[in-house]
Design an enzyme around this catalytic site. Structure first.
Site, PDB file in Angstrom:
ATOM      1  N   PHE A 195      -3.253   2.937  -2.769  1.00  0.00           N
ATOM      2  CA  PHE A 195      -3.494   2.887  -4.208  1.00  0.00           C
ATOM      3  C   PHE A 195      -4.626   3.865  -4.547  1.00  0.00           C
ATOM      4  O   PHE A 195      -5.666   3.874  -3.881  1.00  0.00           O
ATOM      5  CB  PHE A 195      -3.881   1.461  -4.588  1.00  0.00           C
ATOM      6  CG  PHE A 195      -3.910   1.203  -6.062  1.00  0.00           C
ATOM      7  CD1 PHE A 195      -2.756   0.856  -6.747  1.00  0.00           C
ATOM      8  CD2 PHE A 195      -5.100   1.301  -6.770  1.00  0.00           C
ATOM      9  CE1 PHE A 195      -2.788   0.616  -8.109  1.00  0.00           C
ATOM     10  CE2 PHE A 195      -5.136   1.055  -8.137  1.00  0.00           C
ATOM     11  CZ  PHE A 195      -3.974   0.710  -8.808  1.00  0.00           C
TER      12      PHE A 195
ATOM     13  N   ASP B 146      -6.690  -3.942   2.585  1.00  0.00           N
ATOM     14  CA  ASP B 146      -6.610  -4.282   1.172  1.00  0.00           C
ATOM     15  C   ASP B 146      -5.381  -5.171   0.989  1.00  0.00           C
ATOM     16  O   ASP B 146      -4.249  -4.763   1.297  1.00  0.00           O
ATOM     17  CB  ASP B 146      -6.499  -3.006   0.325  1.00  0.00           C
ATOM     18  CG  ASP B 146      -6.616  -3.309  -1.166  1.00  0.00           C
ATOM     19  OD1 ASP B 146      -6.145  -4.387  -1.579  1.00  0.00           O
ATOM     20  OD2 ASP B 146      -7.164  -2.469  -1.906  1.00  0.00           O
TER      21      ASP B 146
ATOM     22  N   TYR C 135      -5.574 -11.121  -9.815  1.00  0.00           N
ATOM     23  CA  TYR C 135      -4.762 -11.161 -11.041  1.00  0.00           C
ATOM     24  C   TYR C 135      -3.304 -10.842 -10.775  1.00  0.00           C
ATOM     25  O   TYR C 135      -2.499 -10.866 -11.689  1.00  0.00           O
ATOM     26  CB  TYR C 135      -5.323 -10.214 -12.110  1.00  0.00           C
ATOM     27  CG  TYR C 135      -5.630  -8.816 -11.608  1.00  0.00           C
ATOM     28  CD1 TYR C 135      -4.619  -7.881 -11.456  1.00  0.00           C
ATOM     29  CD2 TYR C 135      -6.928  -8.457 -11.259  1.00  0.00           C
ATOM     30  CE1 TYR C 135      -4.892  -6.616 -10.968  1.00  0.00           C
ATOM     31  CE2 TYR C 135      -7.208  -7.194 -10.773  1.00  0.00           C
ATOM     32  CZ  TYR C 135      -6.185  -6.276 -10.622  1.00  0.00           C
ATOM     33  OH  TYR C 135      -6.457  -5.039 -10.128  1.00  0.00           O
ATOM     34  N   LYS C 136      -2.953 -10.516  -9.530  1.00  0.00           N
ATOM     35  CA  LYS C 136      -1.556 -10.220  -9.199  1.00  0.00           C
ATOM     36  C   LYS C 136      -0.869 -11.524  -8.802  1.00  0.00           C
ATOM     37  O   LYS C 136      -0.672 -12.393  -9.649  1.00  0.00           O
ATOM     38  CB  LYS C 136      -1.501  -9.114  -8.145  1.00  0.00           C
ATOM     39  CG  LYS C 136      -2.017  -7.777  -8.708  1.00  0.00           C
ATOM     40  CD  LYS C 136      -2.193  -6.665  -7.703  1.00  0.00           C
ATOM     41  CE  LYS C 136      -2.704  -5.408  -8.405  1.00  0.00           C
ATOM     42  NZ  LYS C 136      -3.205  -4.382  -7.485  1.00  0.00           N
TER      43      LYS C 136
ATOM     44  N   ARG D 238       9.797  -0.734 -10.620  1.00  0.00           N
ATOM     45  CA  ARG D 238       9.260  -1.701  -9.667  1.00  0.00           C
ATOM     46  C   ARG D 238       9.509  -3.126 -10.149  1.00  0.00           C
ATOM     47  O   ARG D 238       9.289  -3.435 -11.319  1.00  0.00           O
ATOM     48  CB  ARG D 238       7.764  -1.425  -9.528  1.00  0.00           C
ATOM     49  CG  ARG D 238       7.089  -2.092  -8.379  1.00  0.00           C
ATOM     50  CD  ARG D 238       5.681  -1.550  -8.235  1.00  0.00           C
ATOM     51  NE  ARG D 238       4.826  -1.952  -9.364  1.00  0.00           N
ATOM     52  CZ  ARG D 238       3.504  -2.099  -9.288  1.00  0.00           C
ATOM     53  NH1 ARG D 238       2.887  -1.845  -8.153  1.00  0.00           N
ATOM     54  NH2 ARG D 238       2.800  -2.461 -10.331  1.00  0.00           N
TER      55      ARG D 238
HETATM   56  C1  LIG Z   1      -4.213  -3.407  -8.046  1.00  0.00           C
HETATM   57  C2  LIG Z   1      -4.940  -2.618  -7.015  1.00  0.00           C
HETATM   58  C3  LIG Z   1      -6.245  -2.133  -7.249  1.00  0.00           C
HETATM   59  C4  LIG Z   1      -6.925  -2.302  -8.585  1.00  0.00           C
HETATM   60  O1  LIG Z   1      -8.301  -2.337  -8.456  1.00  0.00           O
HETATM   61  P1  LIG Z   1      -9.184  -2.964  -9.636  1.00  0.00           P
HETATM   62  O2  LIG Z   1     -10.555  -2.576  -9.322  1.00  0.00           O
HETATM   63  O3  LIG Z   1      -8.935  -4.430  -9.626  1.00  0.00           O
HETATM   64  O4  LIG Z   1      -8.694  -2.371 -10.921  1.00  0.00           O
HETATM   65  C5  LIG Z   1      -6.896  -1.477  -6.221  1.00  0.00           C
HETATM   66  N1  LIG Z   1      -6.294  -1.294  -5.020  1.00  0.00           N
HETATM   67  C6  LIG Z   1      -5.039  -1.718  -4.769  1.00  0.00           C
HETATM   68  C7  LIG Z   1      -4.428  -1.506  -3.441  1.00  0.00           C
HETATM   69  C8  LIG Z   1      -4.320  -2.380  -5.772  1.00  0.00           C
HETATM   70  O5  LIG Z   1      -3.075  -2.779  -5.539  1.00  0.00           O
END
Ligand SMILES: *Cc1c(COP(=O)(O)O)cnc(C)c1O
Length: 397
Positions: free
Chosen positions: A113, A184, A209-210, A356
């Protein structure tokens, strides 16, 4: 055997909506609004600052961390909550680099990400000691773990494709080369059975939040392996990670626990909502959840491939290699997703061409999957996505 799935009655799901985006923002658990109102009116409104003690606000990050620890296979006391995932990535990465002072390479992959990679780039700039970020293809990561790698930082489940890294095998390879491992779990926590302690990784981070349904902006979490906690020198040495915040000492002295990974004042409203949201997991057997998720994903692939020849599977076909989402590539994916959403089937789009779909067995069942595939087929056959209103991109896709 856990409680039976799905548990739709525990969630507010709008009429006429099939929600296949719980991998991006989970749905609202029914108890959350009541809890938020109580925190606002009774605790904040009624108890005011006394609520830090009387309503247990100060302990909430730890209490919620323990519930998350349960869901990721980590021991009690090993998970701190707060801030956002990007911040937690930064903390873990900095701590990991300090554990290998003689090495200068951060190894990730090019499927990670972007925020995780951006945070690494920012940290490298801040430290300014010649660190380097390497991002080979996900399949090439293990071979790229050389003796100059200080830390391997990977996202377990790829946000675009759902492809999964083998957590145990990669961690073992990292450790064999003397590197620190960070996972992660953004797309893993609440989606799969996890055994973070058993993986032996030093750090894990994730958001809530996911799949954990904590609501927009819900606090992130960070796990540190218990044996390394007392050696961590926090990069973000805020007062609430101090051993005695209210002693108001001039010098930072970290707490002798995972609490040292706290930074500043915790987001109490969000934490309370998250705590409430986590009660939907009570009695859920994560192996049942995983089995249901694999079934739903397999069914969706079969239905879509039979109905929509234009789409190309962009996820592993083997459910064992896949997280709880299925992606399809389509040149007009953005417009097709907007058309689909207008018909009540909510998924999302990730550039350049990925449609997705997330499968959350807590509130999605087989009839939802079949209905979604039918509507998708109709959108593609009628080419309703060509409508001009589906062509302009919003800020959030
Ligand atoms: C959703 C996601 C994020 C988002 O990070 P935030 O700081 O919560 O906005 C970061 N890394 C990964 C791998 C994600 O899937």
């Amino acid at each position: 055997m856990g409680v039976s799935l799905p548990r739709k009655d525990l969630f507010e799901i709008p009429d006429g909506i099939i929600y296949l985006d719980g991998n991006s923002l989970g749905v609202l658990p029914k108890g959350a609004a009541i809890r938020a109102t109580r925190v606002i009116e009774e605790e904040w409104g009624g108890q005011l600052i006394r609520a830090w003690n009387s309503a247990g606000w100060m302990d909430l990050p730890r209490v919620v961390g323990n519930r998350i620890a349960d869901l990721i296979g980590a021991p009690e006391g090993s998970v701190a909550t707060g801030d956002t995932l990007s911040i937690k990535v930064y903390q873990a990465l900095d701590a990991a680099l300090k554990m290998r002072p003689g090495r200068r390479v951060i190894l990730s992959d090019d499927g990670n990400f972007p925020s995780d990679l951006y945070m690494a780039q920012g940290l490298i700039g801040t430290i300014d000691k010649g660190y380097e970020l390497r991002t080979p293809a996900p399949e090439a990561v293990v071979d790229a773990i050389s003796e100059d790698v200080a830390v391997v930082m990977l996202t377990h489940v790829d946000y675009r494709s759902g492809r999964m890294h083998d957590m145990k095998a990669v961690t073992k390879a990292a450790h064999a080369a003397g590197a620190v491992m960070i996972w992660d779990l953004a797309h893993s926590a609440g989606a799969l059975e996890l055994d973070i302690a058993g993986s032996d990784a030093e750090f894990a981070v994730g958001c809530s939040y996911k799949y954990l349904n904590g609501g927009p902006g819900a606090p992130a979490f960070i796990y540190a392996r218990p044996d390394i906690v007392e050696g961590i020198e926090p990069a973000l040495s805020g007062w609430l990670g101090h051993d005695a915040p209210f002693a108001m000492e001039l010098d930072y002295r970290p707490a002798m626990s995972t609490e040292r990974l706290r930074v500043g004042t915790p987001p109490i409203l969000q934490l309370a909502v998250l705590q409430e949201a986590l009660t939907v997991w009570d009695g859920v057997d994560l192996s049942d959840l995983r089995a249901a998720s694999m079934r739903l994903g397999d069914l969706f692939i079969a239905e879509v491939e039979a109905r929509c020849p234009e789409l190309e599977l962009a996820s592993p076909r083997d459910a064992m290699q896949r997280g709880s989402q299925v992606s399809f590539a389509f040149e007009h994916g953005y417009s097709a997703m907007q058309a689909l959403i207008s018909r009540g089937v909510i998924g999302d789009f990730r550039a350049p061409d990925v449609m997705r779909f997330g499968f959350t067995p807590l509130y999605i069942d087989e009839s939802d999957v079949i209905a979604a595939a039918e509507i998708l087929q109709d959108v593609l056959e009628t080419e309703s996505w060509r409508d001009p209103r589906f062509q302009t991109r919003s800020r959030v896709t």
